[in-house]
Design a protein around this motif. Structure first.
Motif, PDB file in Angstrom:
ATOM      1  N   ILE A 217      -1.956 -30.162  34.691  1.00 22.33           N
ATOM      2  CA  ILE A 217      -0.885 -28.929  34.260  1.00 22.33           C
ATOM      3  C   ILE A 217      -0.302 -29.440  33.137  1.00 22.33           C
ATOM      4  CG2 ILE A 217       1.049 -27.541  34.697  1.00 22.33           C
ATOM      5  CD1 ILE A 217       0.038 -27.429  37.765  1.00 22.33           C
ATOM      6  N   THR A 218       0.276 -30.410  32.948  1.00 22.65           N
ATOM      7  CA  THR A 218       1.114 -30.961  31.612  1.00 22.65           C
ATOM      8  C   THR A 218      -0.016 -31.081  30.743  1.00 22.65           C
ATOM      9  OG1 THR A 218       2.551 -32.059  33.035  1.00 22.65           O
ATOM     10  CG2 THR A 218       2.438 -32.821  30.865  1.00 22.65           C
ATOM     11  N   LEU A 222      -0.181 -25.461  28.493  1.00 20.49           N
ATOM     12  CA  LEU A 222      -0.047 -24.161  28.711  1.00 20.49           C
ATOM     13  C   LEU A 222       1.186 -23.684  29.536  1.00 20.49           C
ATOM     14  CD1 LEU A 222      -3.491 -23.186  29.122  1.00 20.49           C
ATOM     15  CD2 LEU A 222      -2.254 -22.803  27.192  1.00 20.49           C
ATOM     16  N   PHE A 223       1.833 -24.931  30.120  1.00 25.52           N
ATOM     17  CA  PHE A 223       2.953 -24.733  31.018  1.00 25.52           C
ATOM     18  C   PHE A 223       4.409 -25.485  30.662  1.00 25.52           C
ATOM     19  CE2 PHE A 223      -1.226 -24.198  33.075  1.00 25.52           C
ATOM     20  CZ  PHE A 223      -0.908 -22.924  33.706  1.00 25.52           C
ATOM     21  N   GLU A 224       5.465 -24.731  31.205  1.00 24.49           N
ATOM     22  CA  GLU A 224       6.769 -25.498  31.114  1.00 24.49           C
ATOM     23  C   GLU A 224       6.867 -26.170  32.197  1.00 24.49           C
ATOM     24  OE1 GLU A 224      10.318 -23.245  29.532  1.00 24.49           O
ATOM     25  OE2 GLU A 224       8.656 -21.706  29.762  1.00 24.49           O
ATOM     26  N   ILE A 225       7.349 -27.423  31.958  1.00 30.42           N
ATOM     27  CA  ILE A 225       7.460 -28.228  33.274  1.00 30.42           C
ATOM     28  C   ILE A 225       9.118 -28.598  33.620  1.00 30.42           C
ATOM     29  CG2 ILE A 225       7.070 -30.676  34.620  1.00 30.42           C
ATOM     30  CD1 ILE A 225       4.554 -28.864  34.002  1.00 30.42           C
ATOM     31  N   ASP A 226       9.544 -28.399  34.771  1.00 29.03           N
ATOM     32  CA  ASP A 226      11.076 -28.684  34.778  1.00 29.03           C
ATOM     33  C   ASP A 226      11.061 -29.668  36.217  1.00 29.03           C
ATOM     34  OD1 ASP A 226      13.697 -28.905  34.648  1.00 29.03           O
ATOM     35  OD2 ASP A 226      14.062 -26.730  35.489  1.00 29.03           O
ATOM     36  N   ARG A 227      11.704 -30.749  35.928  1.00 27.23           N
ATOM     37  CA  ARG A 227      11.859 -31.720  37.114  1.00 27.23           C
ATOM     38  C   ARG A 227      13.453 -31.737  37.361  1.00 27.23           C
ATOM     39  NH1 ARG A 227       7.780 -33.858  34.319  1.00 27.23           N
ATOM     40  NH2 ARG A 227       6.134 -34.919  35.470  1.00 27.23           N
ATOM     41  N   ARG A 228      13.601 -31.079  38.668  1.00 28.96           N
ATOM     42  CA  ARG A 228      15.062 -31.007  39.202  1.00 28.96           C
ATOM     43  C   ARG A 228      15.317 -31.774  40.374  1.00 28.96           C
ATOM     44  NH1 ARG A 228      14.366 -24.159  39.561  1.00 28.96           N
ATOM     45  NH2 ARG A 228      13.616 -23.754  37.593  1.00 28.96           N
ATOM     46  N   SER A 229      16.460 -32.029  40.367  1.00 29.32           N
ATOM     47  CA  SER A 229      17.305 -32.877  41.465  1.00 29.32           C
ATOM     48  C   SER A 229      17.218 -32.085  42.885  1.00 29.32           C
ATOM     49  CB  SER A 229      18.490 -33.565  41.085  1.00 29.32           C
ATOM     50  OG  SER A 229      19.215 -34.155  42.086  1.00 29.32           O
ATOM     51  N   SER A 230      16.773 -32.825  43.688  1.00 27.57           N
ATOM     52  CA  SER A 230      16.891 -32.245  45.185  1.00 27.57           C
ATOM     53  C   SER A 230      17.897 -33.093  45.940  1.00 27.57           C
ATOM     54  CB  SER A 230      15.482 -32.280  45.781  1.00 27.57           C
ATOM     55  OG  SER A 230      15.212 -33.718  45.768  1.00 27.57           O
ATOM     56  N   GLY A 231      18.800 -33.808  45.380  1.00 26.79           N
ATOM     57  CA  GLY A 231      19.588 -34.373  46.189  1.00 26.79           C
ATOM     58  C   GLY A 231      19.766 -35.793  45.737  1.00 26.79           C
ATOM     59  N   GLU A 232      20.980 -36.483  45.863  1.00 26.96           N
ATOM     60  CA  GLU A 232      21.033 -37.906  45.729  1.00 26.96           C
ATOM     61  C   GLU A 232      19.982 -38.858  46.694  1.00 26.96           C
ATOM     62  OE1 GLU A 232      24.272 -41.369  45.608  1.00 26.96           O
ATOM     63  OE2 GLU A 232      25.146 -39.345  46.150  1.00 26.96           O
ATOM     64  N   TYR A 239       8.910 -28.197  39.004  1.00 28.95           N
ATOM     65  CA  TYR A 239       8.739 -26.810  38.747  1.00 28.95           C
ATOM     66  C   TYR A 239       7.843 -26.460  37.530  1.00 28.95           C
ATOM     67  CZ  TYR A 239      12.230 -25.512  42.218  1.00 28.95           C
ATOM     68  OH  TYR A 239      12.961 -25.529  43.598  1.00 28.95           O
ATOM     69  N   VAL A 240       7.067 -25.203  37.580  1.00 23.86           N
ATOM     70  CA  VAL A 240       6.126 -25.068  36.513  1.00 23.86           C
ATOM     71  C   VAL A 240       6.354 -23.427  36.277  1.00 23.86           C
ATOM     72  CG1 VAL A 240       3.809 -25.023  35.924  1.00 23.86           C
ATOM     73  CG2 VAL A 240       4.423 -26.777  37.632  1.00 23.86           C
ATOM     74  N   ARG A 241       5.951 -23.313  34.849  1.00 24.95           N
ATOM     75  CA  ARG A 241       6.393 -22.098  34.745  1.00 24.95           C
ATOM     76  C   ARG A 241       5.258 -21.665  33.411  1.00 24.95           C
ATOM     77  NH1 ARG A 241      11.918 -18.905  32.469  1.00 24.95           N
ATOM     78  NH2 ARG A 241      11.720 -20.570  30.887  1.00 24.95           N
ATOM     79  N   ASN A 242       4.574 -20.457  33.367  1.00 28.50           N
ATOM     80  CA  ASN A 242       3.613 -20.174  32.207  1.00 28.50           C
ATOM     81  C   ASN A 242       4.475 -19.967  30.968  1.00 28.50           C
ATOM     82  OD1 ASN A 242       1.163 -19.750  33.621  1.00 28.50           O
ATOM     83  ND2 ASN A 242       1.986 -17.799  34.566  1.00 28.50           N
ATOM     84  N   LYS A 243       4.274 -20.701  30.082  1.00 30.30           N
ATOM     85  CA  LYS A 243       4.934 -20.441  28.594  1.00 30.30           C
ATOM     86  C   LYS A 243       5.136 -19.112  28.273  1.00 30.30           C
ATOM     87  CE  LYS A 243       4.297 -25.242  26.943  1.00 30.30           C
ATOM     88  NZ  LYS A 243       4.144 -25.988  25.634  1.00 30.30           N
ATOM     89  N   SER A 244       4.057 -18.263  28.462  1.00 30.21           N
ATOM     90  CA  SER A 244       4.138 -16.965  27.964  1.00 30.21           C
ATOM     91  C   SER A 244       5.143 -16.083  28.953  1.00 30.21           C
ATOM     92  CB  SER A 244       2.817 -16.179  28.086  1.00 30.21           C
ATOM     93  OG  SER A 244       2.181 -16.086  29.109  1.00 30.21           O
ATOM     94  N   LYS A 245       5.490 -16.481  30.077  1.00 31.53           N
ATOM     95  CA  LYS A 245       6.427 -15.778  30.888  1.00 31.53           C
ATOM     96  C   LYS A 245       7.965 -15.869  30.342  1.00 31.53           C
ATOM     97  CE  LYS A 245       7.458 -13.821  34.897  1.00 31.53           C
ATOM     98  NZ  LYS A 245       7.076 -12.607  35.466  1.00 31.53           N
TER      99      LYS A 245
END
Length: 251
Positions: A217-218, A222-232, A239-245
């Motif tokens: 996907i990276t 074509l997509f935005e990528i966001d790596r979010r913390s889920s806790g210590e 997370y993934v999102r269409n760049k056109s969204k």
């Protein structure tokens, strides 16, 4: 170390329809999905064309199941494998099955196992008929597991330009992200992967030269990528999102 709650799998190999070289990489792949509590290979072991399997059976601790060909032109091996599969299914001891064959005769078997609520992983060559592929929850092409540099479909990663030209792939990924997304267009990678596999059981990022869906996907850009913390102490959630969204309007 495997969890006591690990998925219990039965691995059934149609040795008449599979190469012995897949044994080791096959079981390594199976280990990603659960623990192989049963490993059986079916065929007429008196036949010379199966002699290459002997070393693999011993090394990988696969139980050979002898099945003579009673009538010329009829595949008794398939019948024996199907009967055993149903016996194992009715035992209630397994969470899923791995069916190793490129033969369409196992299409109904895969469908029947899924009707009972168990997961089915199929393994076979590219020639495997589409109905059998579609009958499985996930289908892995064995050439991916034993790929060689001189094969028709090398594992060299495809470039962003090449990936974008593959409209089928782009539409598959975009639609999956859209289907799994929240109001702001963000979708978890696991959610996207689940939808992709349901829509196309034979989808595999390795077919495009990437080991993971996140890498593929990276690579498309074509997509935005966001790596979010889920806790210590826990791994980050991708997370993934269409760049056109565009984010949804807020009150």
């Amino acid at each position: 170390m495997a969890s006591e709650h690990a998925t219990k799998l039965a691995v059934l190999i149609d040795a008449d329809n599979a190469q012995p070289t897949i044994a080791e990489p096959l079981l390594a792949e199976v280990a990603k999905y659960g623990t192989a509590h049963v490993k059986r290979a079916y065929g007429d072991w008196t036949s010379n064309h199966l002699k290459g399997w002997k070393e693999q059976l011993l090394t990988q601790s696969i139980q050979p199941i002898q099945q003579f060909g009673y009538t010329s032109g009829k595949n008794a091996t398939d019948s024996a494998m199907i009967i055993d599969a149903m016996d194992l299914l009715y035992s209630g001891r397994f969470d899923g099955f791995c069916i190793v064959s490129s033969d369409s005769d196992f299409t109904r078997l895969a469908a029947r196992i899924r009707e009972s609520g168990l997961i089915v992983y199929g393994f076979g060559e590219r020639k495997t008929p589409d109905p059998f592929v579609a009958a499985c929850d996930k289908f892995i092409y064995t050439d991916i597991l034993i790929a060689k540099p001189d094969e028709e479909q090398p594992l060299k990663p495809r470039t962003a330009a090449q990936l974008k030209q593959d409209s089928s792939l782009v539409n598959l990924l975009r639609n999956a992200v859209e289907a799994a997304s929240d109001d702001d267009g963000w979708a978890t990678l696991s959610g996207v992967g689940s939808i992709v596999t349901k829509q196309r059981p034979n989808f595999d990022a390795r077919s495009y030269g990437y080991n993971k869906l996140s890498e593929l996907i990276t690579a498309t850009t074509l997509f935005e990528i966001d790596r979010r913390s889920s806790g210590e102490g826990r791994p980050k959630v991708i997370y993934v999102r269409n760049k056109s969204k565009k984010p949804a309007a807020r009150d």
